[in-house]
Enzyme design. Structure first.
Site, PDB file in Angstrom:
ATOM      1  N   VAL A   1      43.354  -8.779  70.474  1.00 10.24           N
ATOM      2  CA  VAL A   1      44.168  -9.647  71.325  1.00 10.24           C
ATOM      3  C   VAL A   1      45.463  -8.949  71.740  1.00 10.24           C
ATOM      4  O   VAL A   1      45.950  -9.139  72.847  1.00 10.24           O
ATOM      5  CB  VAL A   1      44.439 -11.016  70.647  1.00 10.24           C
ATOM      6  CG1 VAL A   1      45.395 -10.901  69.475  1.00 10.24           C
ATOM      7  CG2 VAL A   1      44.961 -12.029  71.645  1.00 10.24           C
ATOM      8  N   ASP A   2      46.014  -8.114  70.882  1.00  9.64           N
ATOM      9  CA  ASP A   2      47.241  -7.381  71.191  1.00  9.64           C
ATOM     10  C   ASP A   2      47.034  -6.498  72.423  1.00  9.64           C
ATOM     11  O   ASP A   2      47.818  -6.538  73.377  1.00  9.64           O
ATOM     12  CB  ASP A   2      47.648  -6.552  69.971  1.00  9.64           C
ATOM     13  CG  ASP A   2      49.023  -5.926  70.075  1.00  9.64           C
ATOM     14  OD1 ASP A   2      49.809  -6.291  70.964  1.00  9.64           O
ATOM     15  OD2 ASP A   2      49.328  -5.059  69.229  1.00  9.64           O
TER      16      ASP A   2
END
Length: 169
Positions: free
Chosen positions: A33-34
């Site tokens: 997700v980063d």
């Protein structure tokens, strides 16, 4: 009235005041997700993150959302799971509390969370969901500025684990 939603969604597409990034300590992007948030927000996010001096595990920092529909990104650094003997549960709980505190401090009314520490950091999903849901519920009971919290689940397994946790808490 405060409301918690659990849904399968791409967090980078949500129109909320803030999304939470499951960040690493450098705040300069990574995988999962980063990486997705950094790609969607654009290169200005990386430039901004480089000025923040990183972030300690269990804490969070805020940046603009840049090219995302969300106005802000709250970067929370979750713990790596080492079997539970290194304060991982308390550090994960702190991520949720700190993210919500920052959102309230900035007078934001809606926020979306990913599953912090549940990917490469290997935190057991059922326990992470209980901690996440419990911390959000406690926070919403103690203040009224945040009106909507979304748990953006990357798959059905996570969505089901959160739904189960919501019944336990």
């Amino acid at each position: 009235m405060n409301k918690i939603e659990i849904l399968q969604a791409d967090i980078t597409t949500l129109e909320v005041d803030a999304i939470v990034n499951a960040a690493n300590g450098s705040l300069c992007g990574g995988g999962g997700v980063d990486g997705a948030i950094h790609r969607a927000a654009g290169k200005d996010l990386l430039a901004q993150c480089r000025t923040l001096g990183g972030c300690d595990t269990g804490f969070a920092k805020i940046t603009p959302g840049y090219h995302l529909p969300a106005k802000f990104i709250i970067h929370a650094v979750g713990p790596v799971w080492y079997g539970g003997a290194k304060n991982e549960e308390q550090l994960l709980a702190s991520c949720y509390r700190e993210s919500l505190r920052i959102a309230a401090e900035h007078q934001l009314t809606s926020i979306a969370f990913p599953a912090i520490s549940c990917g490469a950091y290997r935190f057991p999903i059922p326990r992470a969901c209980e901690i996440a849901y419990g911390e959000v519920q406690k926070f919403l009971q103690s203040q009224s500025s945040i009106k909507k919290v979304i748990f953006a689940c990357f798959d059905a397994k996570l969505e089901n684990a959160l739904l189960l946790a919501s019944r336990k808490v």
